[in-house]
Design an enzyme around this catalytic site. Structure first.
Site, mmCIF file in Angstrom:
data_model
loop_
_atom_site.group_PDB
_atom_site.id
_atom_site.type_symbol
_atom_site.label_atom_id
_atom_site.label_comp_id
_atom_site.label_asym_id
_atom_site.label_seq_id
_atom_site.Cartn_x
_atom_site.Cartn_y
_atom_site.Cartn_z
ATOM 1 N N ASP A 476 0.780 -1.254 -0.021
ATOM 2 C CA ASP A 476 0.114 0.036 0.220
ATOM 3 C C ASP A 476 0.761 1.136 0.051
ATOM 4 O O ASP A 476 2.019 1.311 0.193
ATOM 5 C CB ASP A 476 -0.820 -0.061 1.369
ATOM 6 C CG ASP A 476 -2.136 0.737 1.223
ATOM 7 O OD1 ASP A 476 -2.424 1.632 0.342
ATOM 8 O OD2 ASP A 476 -2.932 0.578 2.101
ATOM 9 N N ASP A 546 -10.815 2.257 -2.977
ATOM 10 C CA ASP A 546 -11.314 2.185 -1.721
ATOM 11 C C ASP A 546 -12.863 2.140 -1.575
ATOM 12 O O ASP A 546 -13.542 1.632 -0.732
ATOM 13 C CB ASP A 546 -10.580 3.111 -0.454
ATOM 14 C CG ASP A 546 -9.421 2.623 -0.345
ATOM 15 O OD1 ASP A 546 -9.023 1.444 -0.348
ATOM 16 O OD2 ASP A 546 -8.942 3.479 0.386
HETATM 17 C C1 DGJ Z 1 -5.875 2.126 1.716
HETATM 18 C C2 DGJ Z 1 -6.285 0.727 1.132
HETATM 19 O O1 DGJ Z 1 -6.821 1.216 -0.213
HETATM 20 C C3 DGJ Z 1 -7.071 -0.034 1.988
HETATM 21 O O2 DGJ Z 1 -7.624 -1.078 1.203
HETATM 22 C C4 DGJ Z 1 -6.532 -0.357 3.138
HETATM 23 O O3 DGJ Z 1 -5.554 -1.398 3.142
HETATM 24 C C5 DGJ Z 1 -5.965 0.879 3.902
HETATM 25 N N1 DGJ Z 1 -5.208 1.602 3.002
HETATM 26 C C6 DGJ Z 1 -5.053 0.316 5.306
HETATM 27 O O4 DGJ Z 1 -4.665 1.643 5.845
#
Ligand code: DGJ
Length: 739
Positions: A476, A546
């Site tokens: 990430d 997200d």
């Molecule tokens: C952003 C990601 O897109 C989410 O799926 C998750 O992993 C969060 N970060 C965690 O901080």
């Protein structure tokens, strides 16, 4: 021979199955000019299309009007400073402070291979040919090597550029595009993908007008907001008809994609690293490699362009060992628990998930250091044993014993101010000395351009991966780069930081995959801020957004699928009301929409309504039944909810056209309506097909419409009737098989 040099005419001709790209050398032989790019043509002697026999004529015949020549000649690599005022693809500053370059042909070579680009992701494969044209500025000794590659099985043309300093003094590259070409405007439209967090890659179309238009990112990542891509669409272009020129950059950092329409109604299209904040010093003898740009021309609308990108990326860009294998159906605990979990909760989720046929548990953010919210602990990559009692290995072993794989989340590029790492090394964050760096999600970016920091990051990850049987990593990256300053670079190299940062991320992922060749890597960036071809080279799938709401996803996935294979789109079924938009949609529909991607779950399976939980085994079976067709088939868009605001419809068709899968989502119910006529696409007109509906309740296929078989041409022209469904947000999955 697909790439040929015609000496008499001084023409290079690059032919793919359906396209031709032609370059000419003008003014004995002098400048490399763009002759033609489009549908395949038979003739090579097309130098006249560069208009060198029209006034103002080449400088050797009319030196008096050299600037007029420079400002109208269709330069293949327009450099700055000699009278071409339509935008530069290359600007280099000499030690004397001058920025003009006059690039003239030196030599060329045609080889039967496609070379790797040092330090950069790029397409690869056999049955390739490459043309390299070397040009040089005689005064400062800067050389520009233009490179064009093709593969026998693709219509894409890969361009890149290498700058070599053959002079005696250093130079600074201030702007560099990987691809640029000029053509006459014929009423083109510009298509780009725009968005923001939770609404990535929405399609935008606008007429090309005079002056500059384009998209860019200066966020240190390809970004939620824009995609390193643009397309020019000929008049009336749609999914099947009309001309489309697509340009896509294999790069994950700052970029700029632009089109300029000038006084003679000519267009200049440019794509490359973003010039703001970029300045790269080249010492004598050094070379700089620009990223690769992938050009796709389609005379059959956007659909053909999409399929060309999909095939190219599946066959020649994604090199993961997992690419051709079915991806495990995963369950990720992010939306299930956020930071509030321990080994008991995770195990309970895994246990329930394993009963439902889910194949992998992914432990998301919050398992390390003192991380209990997004305010702290990034950089402290050691297991929080107060949360995971007994340690990571114990949990992983127990999950494995359930027959499930285990995956883990990292955010390796970051450091929280409240972390042991930052307390020990406050100077490791990217910052300008004396200025307090800005926080984003309460975190700083590590200066990965420094080797010792990269090594720390690499060792942190491998220590965890070596400690248990971990088969998947979600990598990430949750903020943009700002306050650019590196303690590792001298003043005249600070402008290199953004690009060095990207090279460092690539190097880290390269090292990781070398050490764990079977690892399934999923890139992610606060959702889909680094969904780009650069990341695809390392990870066969990327978290799309997200936003897991099924309806928002229709638009996000439509824009993504325009250029990316469906097998690359991270897509999960999540709980309702949806955590981003509060919408409530049927669990069944959420499954149909996630089926267009890698498929998984993002919910607490122990807490969702029983009827949803009971549907999961059926959805998992649905995934196994159709996934290959989705991941490897040809993609056809039939209708766009983003355009019609009522329903969405797309198909994937097996390469041999014996089978297809159609997804129809009725977003809005309309009162007093009829069934809707849907014309299928991509079938063999002469094959006969039967249409069946997947029934979620029974997990079986049942007949849909008349039981008889129809010829492909009937289904594509006369169509079939999609029955009206009761209520909003309803979906149907149709399996079309050869009779
Ligand atoms: C952003 C990601 O897109 C989410 O799926 C998750 O992993 C969060 N970060 C965690 O901080």
């Amino acid at each position: 021979m697909p790439i040929t040099y015609h000496e008499k005419e001084r023409i290079f001709k690059i032919d793919t199955q359906r396209t031709s790209y032609i370059i000419g050398l003008a003014d004995r032989p002098g400048y490399a000019g763009h002759v033609y790019y489009g549908a395949r043509v038979q003739d090579a002697a097309l130098a006249h299309l560069m208009r060198i026999h029209e006034p103002p004529y080449v400088p050797s015949q009319n030196a008096r009007e050299k600037l007029s020549f420079m400002d109208s000649f269709p330069m293949e690599l327009p450099a700055h400073g000699l009278g071409d005022f339509r935008g530069d693809a290359l600007r280099v500053r000499t030690e004397g402070g001058h920025t003009a370059l006059e690039l003239k042909y030196v030599s060329h070579e045609i080889t039967a291979k496609k070379e790797a680009l040092p330090g950069l992701p790029a397409t690869f494969g056999k049955d390739a040919q490459t043309l390299k044209i070397l040009t040089e500025d005689a005064l400062c000794g800067v050389q520009a090597e233009l490179s064009y590659s093709i593969f026998a099985d693709s219509d894409a043309v890969m361009r890149s550029l290498r700058i070599i300093n053959c002079g005696r003094e250093p130079v600074w590259i201030e702007k560099i595009c990987s691809a640029s070409f000029d053509m006459d405007d014929q009423g083109y439209e510009l298509l780009t993908l725009h968005g923001g967090w939770a609404k990535e890659r929405h399609i935008s179309r606008s007429p090309v007008t005079f002056g500059f238009q384009g998209v860019s990112s200066y966020r240190g990542e390809s970004s939620h907001q824009h995609q390193p891509f643009l397309a020019l669409l000929g008049k009336g272009a749609d999914q099947e008809h009309g001309e489309v020129y697509g340009l896509h950059l294999v790069y994950s950092g700052n970029f700029s994609a632009s089109v300029y329409k000038g006084q003679y109604e000519q267009l200049r299209i440019m794509l490359g690293i973003g010039e703001e904040d970029f300045c790269w010093k080249l010492e004598p003898g050094e070379a700089f490699q620009a990223p690769e740009a992938v050009l796709v021309y389609s005379a059959e609308g956007l659909g053909r362009m999409s399929r060309t990108y999909h095939d190219l990326y599946r066959n020649h860009l994604i090199r993961s060992a997992c690419q051709k294998k079915p991806r495990p159906v995963l369950i990720n605990n992010w939306e299930a628990t956020y930071f509030d979990f321990d080994e008991k909760k995770l195990y309970a989720i895994a246990k329930q998930a394993s009963k439902a046929g889910i194949e992998m548990l992914v432990m998301d953010d919050g398992w390390f250091g003192a991380r209990s919210s997004d305010n702290c602990a990034l950089g402290d990559w050691y297991v929080n044993e107060r949360k995971l009692k007994g340690g990571l290995k114990k949990l992983v072993d127990r999950v494995n014993a359930l027959g499930m794989k285990f995956g883990i989340w990292f955010e390796p590029e970051m450091v929280s101010p409240d972390s042991d790492l930052y307390r020990a090394h406050p100077d490791w964050a990217i910052a300008i000395p004396g200025r307090e760096a800005g926080l984003c999600r309460c975190q700083y970016v590590l200066d990965l351009s420094r080797k010792e920091i990269r090594d720390y990051v690499f060792e942190s990850i491998t220590r965890i991966l070596d400690s248990a049987n971990i088969e998947y990593v979600k990598w990430d990256m949750n903020r943009q780069l700002a306050d650019l300053g590196s303690l590792g670079l001298p003043a005249d190299r600070q402008g290199e930081l953004s690009h060095r940062y990207m090279l460092a991320v690539y190097e880290l992922q390269e090292r990781l995959l070398k050490r764990y060749p079977k690892l399934l890597l999923e890139n992610c960036s606060g959702g889909g801020a680094r969904f780009d071809p650069g990341m695809l080279y390392y990870s066969p799938q990327i978290w799309c957004s997200d936003d897991t709401d099924a309806i928002e996803r229709l638009m996000i996935q439509e824009g993504t699928a325009l250029i990316y294979p469906l097998s690359a789109m991270g897509a999960h079924v999540s709980d309702c009301p949806n955590h981003t938009v509060g919408r409530v949609t049927p669990f069944e529909t959420r499954g149909y929409v996630a089926l267009a991607g890698t498929f998984g779950y993002e919910l607490d399976i122990t807490k969702i309504p029983a009827q949803d939980r009971e549907m999961i085994p059926k959805q998992v079976a649905m995934y196994h039944r159709y996934h290959k067709l989705v991941a490897e088939g040809d993609y056809y868009r039939i209708a766009s909810y983003a355009e019609n605001h009522i329903y969405d419809c797309y198909m994937t068709v097996k390469k041999d056209r014996s089978e297809a899968l159609l997804t129809y989502i009725q977003v809005m119910m309309q009162p007093n309506g009829h069934s809707r006529k849907i014309c299928l696409k991509g079938l063999d007109p002469d094959k006969r097909y039967r249409v069946k509906r997947f029934c979620m309740d029974s997990g079986k296929e049942v007949s849909y419409g008349p039981k008889q078989a129809f010829y492909g041409d009937t289904l594509m022209k006369a169509g079939l009737l999609a029955e009206t469904l009761w209520g909003d947000f309803r979906g149907v999955l149709l399996h079309i098989t050869e009779a």
